[in-house]
Design an enzyme around this catalytic site. Structure first.
Site, PDB file in Angstrom:
ATOM      1  CB  THR A 150     -20.843  33.489   5.826  1.00 36.30           C
ATOM      2  OG1 THR A 150     -20.880  33.377   4.403  1.00 36.30           O
ATOM      3  CG2 THR A 150     -21.733  34.621   6.263  1.00 36.30           C
ATOM      4  NE  ARG A 178     -23.295  34.056  -4.788  1.00 41.54           N
ATOM      5  CZ  ARG A 178     -23.106  33.694  -3.526  1.00 41.54           C
ATOM      6  NH1 ARG A 178     -22.216  34.325  -2.783  1.00 41.54           N
ATOM      7  NH2 ARG A 178     -23.805  32.721  -2.997  1.00 41.54           N
ATOM      8  CB  VAL A 179     -25.580  39.833  -4.230  1.00 41.56           C
ATOM      9  CG1 VAL A 179     -26.063  40.061  -2.800  1.00 41.56           C
ATOM     10  CG2 VAL A 179     -24.864  41.064  -4.764  1.00 41.56           C
ATOM     11  N   GLY A 180     -24.870  36.959  -2.549  1.00 43.71           N
ATOM     12  CA  GLY A 180     -25.470  35.817  -1.883  1.00 43.71           C
ATOM     13  C   GLY A 180     -26.546  36.221  -0.910  1.00 43.71           C
ATOM     14  CG  HIS A 203     -25.706  26.726  -1.884  1.00 40.87           C
ATOM     15  ND1 HIS A 203     -24.701  27.036  -2.775  1.00 40.87           N
ATOM     16  CD2 HIS A 203     -26.823  26.561  -2.619  1.00 40.87           C
ATOM     17  CE1 HIS A 203     -25.204  27.056  -4.010  1.00 40.87           C
ATOM     18  NE2 HIS A 203     -26.490  26.769  -3.936  1.00 40.87           N
TER      19      HIS A 203
END
Length: 218
Positions: A150, A178-180, A203
């Protein structure tokens, strides 16, 4: 002399354009289906206005799209096909974001997990050394520990105005869709002109559970 929002968007765009960066933009590692899905958000410290996109496919610069969500709509977050259509309507060009390097790493990962499906483990004579080294670092922690993925950028000008932006391709080989934390206000980023700015990498689920960036600013 330009705005802090200009600065953070342009700064993050440099990383989104780098095919050697495996966690952001063009060249980011794909989801488990081999599809690159990008998340990004921007936020303005003076107004608390923000824009974000998640699970965006085929568009190289999700941070620029997120900014337009903030500037052109009453909404904060667009996802998936809706975000893609919004980007195309604004003149962004659809392109394949899966580079050859990222494709090889994804395929190596898939074959290494082959005990329960139709794939075979890579044989020694077809070893992909780059993919093998990356895989061993991330899944077996052999060699140097993986650095965080990121990209986040915060900026402040002479008048104290602040903005921030966060962009990512998410965890390598993640569940499709999936979205973080990166596109979620308070988790992946938060800024307040009176206090400060914060962005999160690492994470994403932990940041989502604790709204880490908001907690830091508060």
């Amino acid at each position: 002399g330009r705005s802090t929002l200009d600065a953070v968007v342009e700064g993050v765009t440099l990383v989104e354009d780098d095919p050697e960066e495996l966690t952001v933009g063009f060249g980011g590692l794909p989801n488990e289906d081999g599809v690159v899905q990008l998340d990004a958000a921007v936020m303005d410290g003076a107004t608390h206005r923000a824009g974000a996109v998640a699970a965006l496919e085929d568009i190289r610069h999700p941070t620029k799209v997120a900014r337009l969500v903030m500037e052109q709509t009453k909404r904060v977050l667009l996802v998936g096909e809706g975000a893609r259509r919004f980007a195309l309507a604004n003149g962004f060009v659809a392109e394949n974001l899966l580079t050859e390097k990222a494709r090889r790493m994804w395929l190596y990962w898939r074959r290494r997990r082959s005990q329960i499906d139709d794939w075979l483990d890579p044989s020694p004579d077809e070893a992909d050394l780059d993919a093998q080294a990356w895989y061993d670092r991330h899944f077996y922690h052999a060699g140097p520990a993986p650095s965080g993925g990121t990209v986040h950028c915060s900026a402040i000008d002479a008048a104290g105005n602040m903005s921030c932006a966060t962009s990512t391709s998410g965890h390598a080989f993640k569940l499709a869709g999936r979205v973080g934390d990166s596109p979620i206000l308070g988790a992946g980023l938060y800024v307040d002109n009176d206090i400060g700015s914060c962005g999160s990498i690492g994470h994403g689920e932990a940041n989502l559970q604790h709204l880490s960036s908001y907690a830091v600013v508060e």
